[in-house]
Design an enzyme around this catalytic site. Structure first.
Site, short mmCIF file in Angstrom:
data_model
loop_
_atom_site.label_atom_id
_atom_site.label_comp_id
_atom_site.label_asym_id
_atom_site.label_seq_id
_atom_site.Cartn_x
_atom_site.Cartn_y
_atom_site.Cartn_z
N ARG A 77 37.27 -64.07 -66.11
CA ARG A 77 38.14 -64.92 -65.30
C ARG A 77 38.99 -64.08 -64.36
NH1 ARG A 77 38.10 -70.26 -67.06
NH2 ARG A 77 37.23 -70.52 -69.15
N ASP A 78 39.13 -64.58 -63.12
CA ASP A 78 39.96 -63.91 -62.13
C ASP A 78 41.42 -63.97 -62.59
OD1 ASP A 78 39.57 -63.29 -58.79
OD2 ASP A 78 41.60 -63.58 -59.58
N ASN A 106 32.98 -61.30 -50.91
CA ASN A 106 33.66 -60.73 -49.75
C ASN A 106 33.18 -59.30 -49.52
OD1 ASN A 106 35.30 -63.05 -49.46
ND2 ASN A 106 36.70 -62.29 -51.05
N VAL A 156 38.92 -55.29 -54.14
CA VAL A 156 38.40 -54.46 -55.22
C VAL A 156 37.00 -54.00 -54.81
CG1 VAL A 156 37.74 -54.35 -57.64
CG2 VAL A 156 39.75 -55.69 -56.97
N HIS A 201 31.45 -58.08 -56.35
CA HIS A 201 31.70 -59.17 -57.29
C HIS A 201 31.47 -60.49 -56.60
CE1 HIS A 201 35.47 -57.85 -55.42
NE2 HIS A 201 35.83 -59.13 -55.38
N HIS A 216 32.49 -64.25 -56.56
CA HIS A 216 33.48 -65.23 -57.03
C HIS A 216 32.74 -66.53 -57.31
CE1 HIS A 216 37.29 -63.22 -55.58
NE2 HIS A 216 36.43 -62.61 -54.79
P1 DGP Z 1 38.27 -59.69 -53.57
O1 DGP Z 1 39.46 -60.11 -52.74
O2 DGP Z 1 37.02 -60.45 -53.17
O3 DGP Z 1 38.06 -58.21 -53.62
O4 DGP Z 1 38.59 -60.20 -55.04
C1 DGP Z 1 39.18 -59.40 -56.02
C2 DGP Z 1 39.63 -60.33 -57.11
O5 DGP Z 1 39.86 -59.55 -58.27
C3 DGP Z 1 40.93 -61.07 -56.81
O6 DGP Z 1 40.66 -62.47 -56.75
C4 DGP Z 1 41.84 -60.74 -57.98
C5 DGP Z 1 40.91 -60.13 -59.00
N1 DGP Z 1 41.48 -59.07 -59.78
C6 DGP Z 1 42.08 -57.95 -59.32
N2 DGP Z 1 42.46 -57.18 -60.34
C7 DGP Z 1 42.07 -57.81 -61.47
C8 DGP Z 1 42.16 -57.50 -62.86
O7 DGP Z 1 42.69 -56.46 -63.29
N3 DGP Z 1 41.66 -58.41 -63.74
C9 DGP Z 1 41.07 -59.56 -63.31
N4 DGP Z 1 40.61 -60.39 -64.26
N5 DGP Z 1 40.95 -59.88 -62.02
C10 DGP Z 1 41.45 -59.01 -61.12
#
Ligand code: DGP
Length: 114
Positions: free
Chosen positions: A29-30, A87, A96, A100, A102
Site C-alpha cells: 500500500r502507498d 510515472n 521514487v 512502480h 500505481h
Molecule cells: P511516484 O510519484 O510515481 O514516484 O510515486 C511514489 C509513491 O511512493 C508515492 O505515491 C508515495 C510512495 N512512497 C514513498 N515512500 C514510501 C514508503 O516508504 N512506503 C510506502 N509504502 N510508500 C512510499
C-alpha cells in the site's frame, strides 16, 4: 542503487503493508494513498525508470500488470474499475526511482489526470 527506497522495502529494512508477492514482484500500500485502494506494484529487480527498460524486461513488466489485475480482483475493484499508472521522471511526478505501477481504485477517478 543505495538510494533506492523500494529495495529497502523488498529487503524488509523498511516496513510496508505488503498485499502481494511472488519471485519477481512485490506490491504494498502507498504510504500516501490517493484512493481507498492505492497499491504500488514493483519489480524486485532494480530498474530506475521506464526509460531504463530493456527488451528482456518485457515479461517482467507484464507481470506487474498481471499482479495489478489479481490485486484488483482480490480487493473488489475489478468490476467497477480501477486505474494503473506509471510515472516516468520528474515532469510526470516520479519521486521514487524504482519503477512502480500505481493501482488506484475504490472511487470515481477523473480524466485526464492532473
Ligand atoms: P511516484 O510519484 O510515481 O514516484 O510515486 C511514489 C509513491 O511512493 C508515492 O505515491 C508515495 C510512495 N512512497 C514513498 N515512500 C514510501 C514508503 O516508504 N512506503 C510506502 N509504502 N510508500 C512510499
Amino acid at each position: 542503487m543505495s538510494d533506492d527506497l523500494f529495495l529497502k522495502i523488498i529487503a524488509r529494512e523498511i516496513p510496508a503493508d505488503i498485499v502481494y508477492e511472488n519471485d519477481d514482484v512485490l506490491a504494498f500500500r502507498d504510504v500516501n494513498p490517493q484512493a481507498p485502494l492505492h497499491v504500488l506494484i514493483i519489480p524486485k529487480a532494480h530498474i530506475r525508470t521506464i526509460n531504463d527498460m530493456r527488451a528482456e524486461d518485457t515479461e517482467l513488466f507484464g507481470k506487474l500488470f498481471l499482479a495489478a489485475s489479481e490485486i484488483a480482483a482480490e480487493h473488489g475493484v475489478a468490476k467497477d474499475g480501477y486505474r494503473v499508472v506509471m510515472n516516468c521522471n520528474s515532469a510526470a511526478g516520479q519521486t521514487v526511482f524504482h519503477v512502480h505501477l500505481h493501482l488506484l481504485g475504490g472511487r470515481e477517478l477523473g480524466w485526464p489526470p492532473g
